[in-house]
Design a protein around this motif. Structure first.
Motif, PDB file in Angstrom:
ATOM      1  N   ALA A  17      70.379  -8.980  43.637  1.00 20.17           N
ATOM      2  CA  ALA A  17      70.527 -10.210  43.934  1.00 20.17           C
ATOM      3  C   ALA A  17      71.738 -10.155  45.208  1.00 20.17           C
ATOM      4  N   LEU A  18      72.678  -9.598  45.097  1.00 19.11           N
ATOM      5  CA  LEU A  18      73.624  -9.281  46.121  1.00 19.11           C
ATOM      6  C   LEU A  18      73.012  -8.551  47.384  1.00 19.11           C
ATOM      7  N   GLY A  19      72.228  -7.554  47.359  1.00 19.05           N
ATOM      8  CA  GLY A  19      71.558  -6.903  48.226  1.00 19.05           C
ATOM      9  C   GLY A  19      70.561  -7.872  49.019  1.00 19.05           C
ATOM     10  N   ALA A  20      69.997  -8.642  48.183  1.00 22.11           N
ATOM     11  CA  ALA A  20      69.161  -9.847  48.875  1.00 22.11           C
ATOM     12  C   ALA A  20      69.802 -10.767  49.526  1.00 22.11           C
ATOM     13  N   ALA A  21      70.859 -11.167  49.258  1.00 19.55           N
ATOM     14  CA  ALA A  21      71.783 -11.988  49.928  1.00 19.55           C
ATOM     15  C   ALA A  21      72.518 -11.603  51.126  1.00 19.55           C
ATOM     16  N   ALA A  22      72.645 -10.111  50.961  1.00 21.00           N
ATOM     17  CA  ALA A  22      73.238  -9.484  52.049  1.00 21.00           C
ATOM     18  C   ALA A  22      72.277  -9.426  53.248  1.00 21.00           C
ATOM     19  N   CYS A  23      70.814  -8.960  52.920  1.00 17.84           N
ATOM     20  CA  CYS A  23      70.036  -9.056  53.773  1.00 17.84           C
ATOM     21  C   CYS A  23      69.891 -10.449  54.730  1.00 17.84           C
ATOM     22  N   TYR A  24      69.731 -11.401  53.721  1.00 19.01           N
ATOM     23  CA  TYR A  24      69.531 -12.956  54.349  1.00 19.01           C
ATOM     24  C   TYR A  24      70.770 -13.020  55.240  1.00 19.01           C
ATOM     25  N   TYR A  25      72.019 -12.807  55.000  1.00 19.08           N
ATOM     26  CA  TYR A  25      73.142 -13.091  55.720  1.00 19.08           C
ATOM     27  C   TYR A  25      73.165 -12.175  57.172  1.00 19.08           C
ATOM     28  N   ARG A  26      72.578 -10.952  56.996  1.00 15.43           N
ATOM     29  CA  ARG A  26      72.446 -10.164  58.055  1.00 15.43           C
ATOM     30  C   ARG A  26      71.291 -10.311  58.935  1.00 15.43           C
ATOM     31  N   ARG A  27      70.201 -10.671  58.368  1.00 15.73           N
ATOM     32  CA  ARG A  27      69.127 -11.023  59.201  1.00 15.73           C
ATOM     33  C   ARG A  27      68.910 -12.368  59.687  1.00 15.73           C
TER      34      ARG A  27
END
Length: 105
Positions: A70-80
């Motif tokens: 979940a944290l990795g998916a959120a990080a990808c969302y905010y990064r991309r």
């Protein structure tokens, strides 16, 4: 001179794409090194389980694995998708790395 003045579209860049700054590149390399370290520790643990007197309770990894995903998916969302939120993406990915390292180490 004309080659310098090409548009972003002609260079093959996405609309709204931001150039990779040296700071962002260092941050991404550091993240990759941390994930590699987590993978190496996990591999060492698996070798210990395979050849040693240790047992692995796989259910104990479900909650940290879900949190990391979940944290990795959120990080990808905010990064991309939200490129102006790079610091939030770094904080989310750092929390995922900390959780993963605590789970495998």
């Amino acid at each position: 001179m004309a080659a310098i003045l090409r548009t972003a579209e002609q260079r093959g860049e996405r609309a709204g794409a931001r150039a990779q700054t040296p700071e962002r590149l260092r941050s991404r390399r550091l993240d990759a090194a941390i994930w590699l370290l987590v993978a190496l520790v996990a591999g060492t643990v698996l070798i210990g389980v395979a050849f040693g007197p240790f047992r692995l309770d796989a259910r104990s990894f479900l909650a940290p694995a879900g949190a990391c995903a979940a944290l990795g998916a959120a990080a990808c969302y905010y990064r991309r998708r939200r490129r102006d939120e790079e610091r939030l993406a770094c904080a989310l990915e750092g929390t995922a790395q900390l959780t993963a390292f605590a789970a495998v180490g």
